[in-house]
Design a protein around this motif. Structure first.
Motif, mmCIF file in Angstrom:
data_model
loop_
_atom_site.group_PDB
_atom_site.id
_atom_site.type_symbol
_atom_site.label_atom_id
_atom_site.label_comp_id
_atom_site.label_asym_id
_atom_site.label_seq_id
_atom_site.Cartn_x
_atom_site.Cartn_y
_atom_site.Cartn_z
ATOM 1 N N THR A 95 45.222 42.661 54.338
ATOM 2 C CA THR A 95 45.645 42.288 52.982
ATOM 3 C C THR A 95 45.934 43.541 52.177
ATOM 4 N N VAL A 96 47.120 43.611 51.595
ATOM 5 C CA VAL A 96 47.511 44.762 50.768
ATOM 6 C C VAL A 96 46.817 44.658 49.418
ATOM 7 N N LEU A 97 46.082 45.698 49.044
ATOM 8 C CA LEU A 97 45.389 45.723 47.760
ATOM 9 C C LEU A 97 46.090 46.631 46.748
ATOM 10 N N ILE A 98 46.779 47.664 47.233
ATOM 11 C CA ILE A 98 47.540 48.559 46.350
ATOM 12 C C ILE A 98 48.913 48.780 46.987
ATOM 13 N N LYS A 99 49.960 48.581 46.224
ATOM 14 C CA LYS A 99 51.317 48.771 46.742
ATOM 15 C C LYS A 99 52.158 49.440 45.675
ATOM 16 N N ASN A 100 52.865 50.504 46.096
ATOM 17 C CA ASN A 100 53.690 51.285 45.164
ATOM 18 C C ASN A 100 52.879 51.781 43.981
ATOM 19 N N GLY A 101 51.606 52.115 44.248
ATOM 20 C CA GLY A 101 50.741 52.644 43.203
ATOM 21 C C GLY A 101 50.178 51.596 42.262
ATOM 22 N N LYS A 102 50.450 50.296 42.519
ATOM 23 C CA LYS A 102 49.979 49.221 41.651
ATOM 24 C C LYS A 102 48.901 48.409 42.360
ATOM 25 N N VAL A 103 47.810 48.119 41.645
ATOM 26 C CA VAL A 103 46.735 47.296 42.205
ATOM 27 C C VAL A 103 47.148 45.829 42.156
ATOM 28 N N LEU A 104 47.031 45.124 43.284
ATOM 29 C CA LEU A 104 47.410 43.710 43.369
ATOM 30 C C LEU A 104 46.164 42.856 43.118
ATOM 31 N N GLU A 105 45.977 42.460 41.873
ATOM 32 C CA GLU A 105 44.767 41.737 41.473
ATOM 33 C C GLU A 105 44.632 40.405 42.203
ATOM 34 N N GLU A 106 45.736 39.699 42.444
ATOM 35 C CA GLU A 106 45.677 38.394 43.108
ATOM 36 C C GLU A 106 45.140 38.531 44.528
ATOM 37 N N ASN A 107 45.561 39.581 45.224
ATOM 38 C CA ASN A 107 45.066 39.793 46.585
ATOM 39 C C ASN A 107 43.585 40.170 46.576
ATOM 40 N N MET A 108 43.156 40.890 45.545
ATOM 41 C CA MET A 108 41.736 41.227 45.427
ATOM 42 C C MET A 108 40.899 39.966 45.221
ATOM 43 N N LYS A 109 41.400 39.036 44.398
ATOM 44 C CA LYS A 109 40.688 37.777 44.194
ATOM 45 C C LYS A 109 40.649 36.961 45.479
#
Length: 285
Positions: A95-109
């Motif tokens: 699961t990608v948690l950070i992409k292009n320097g942006k944190v993916l909050e939905e994937n963290m949840k």
């Protein structure tokens, strides 16, 4: 008393069975096990304990169930090699948690990863600032893979357009004060060379805990006595050691060559150098 002996024997054979199953399952560490393999491992352990202690249980039935549970991982591994669908089903996907320097909050949840846990995993990877992270993925093993941004990455020899020789594993030529002859030969040196290097360092063989020769032919020594400092050799000592090293290498060449003429030439050169070493030793020591 008979029951105690019976339980001891059943426990012994159950332990042997568990050991065999574990060895056949490979060398995966606990962190590398998938959720499916983890659950199977717990189940097999519980079943082995039940087989060992329950005297009323049929031994054949118990070992049959153990065998079935042990064979399931091999079947799943085989199918996983053949099918990506099976591999994704049993092992899951990263699961990608950070992409292009942006944190993916939905994937963290989705993965139930808190901000504190993400920061902790980044720190363990040597990244203390999210601003320095370009990409981060939570692998199926639970490990976080991190790719820093280009400007935050360490400079490599490739970046500097520098070419170096390939690195090779060092050869351990001394262990516990004893010379390892096979390793010494693999390093391309002989006992005379090693004795010269020890003499150059001013240490005796019995005081060496570990000695390794790297790809550049440098000898590293770790001594039993950690308080003893290996002195830097003087120019005279280096010259004497170099002469002895050359003499030892001529002898080695003479032993390795199949040409009788070359052997005679190397032996003659070694004898001349030996004579020179004997004459110069009193002045260079």
């Amino acid at each position: 008393m008979n029951d105690v002996i019976h339980i001891a024997l059943r426990a012994f054979f159950a332990l042997i069975t568990l050991f065999i199953v574990t060895r056949l399952n490979g060398k995966k560490q606990l962190a590398q096990l998938t959720f499916f393999e983890y659950v199977l491992g717990i189940s097999i352990g519980d079943m082995a304990a039940y087989v060992a202690t329950d005297l009323e249980n049929n031994l054949v039935h118990g070992y049959t169930s153990l065998l079935v549970f042990a064979l399931i991982p091999f079947l799943v591994d085989y199918l996983s090699l053949k099918s990506k669908f099976v591999r994704d089903l049993f092992e899951g996907k990263g699961t990608v948690l950070i992409k292009n320097g942006k944190v993916l909050e939905e994937n963290m949840k989705k993965e139930r990863i808190s901000t504190d846990e993400l920061l902790e995993q980044l720190r363990l990877k040597g990244n203390f600032k999210i601003a320095d992270v370009e990409f981060a993925m939570l692998e199926t093993s639970g490990e976080l893979s991190v790719m820093p941004k280009k400007e935050a990455q360490s400079v490599t020899l490739k970046d500097l357009n520098s070419v170096v020789d390939a690195e090779h594993e060092p050869e351990t030529v001394i262990m516990d004060g004893n010379i390892i002859l096979d390793a010494l030969k693999a390093s391309g040196h002989n006992i005379q060379w090693l004795n010269t290097e020890l003499e150059k360092a001013g240490v005796t063989l019995d005081n060496v805990f570990i000695g390794q020769v790297d790809a550049q032919g440098q000898l590293y020594l770790d001594l039993y006595n950690d308080q003893l400092q290996i002195p830097e050799p003087s120019e005279n000592q280096l010259l004497l050691a170099t002469l002895k090293k050359c003499q030892a290498e001529f002898e080695l060449f003479a032993l390795e060559t199949k040409s009788s003429e070359s052997k005679k030439l190397y032996n003659k050169a070694a004898a001349k150098l030996q004579n020179a070493v004997e004459q110069l030793t009193p002045y260079l020591k």
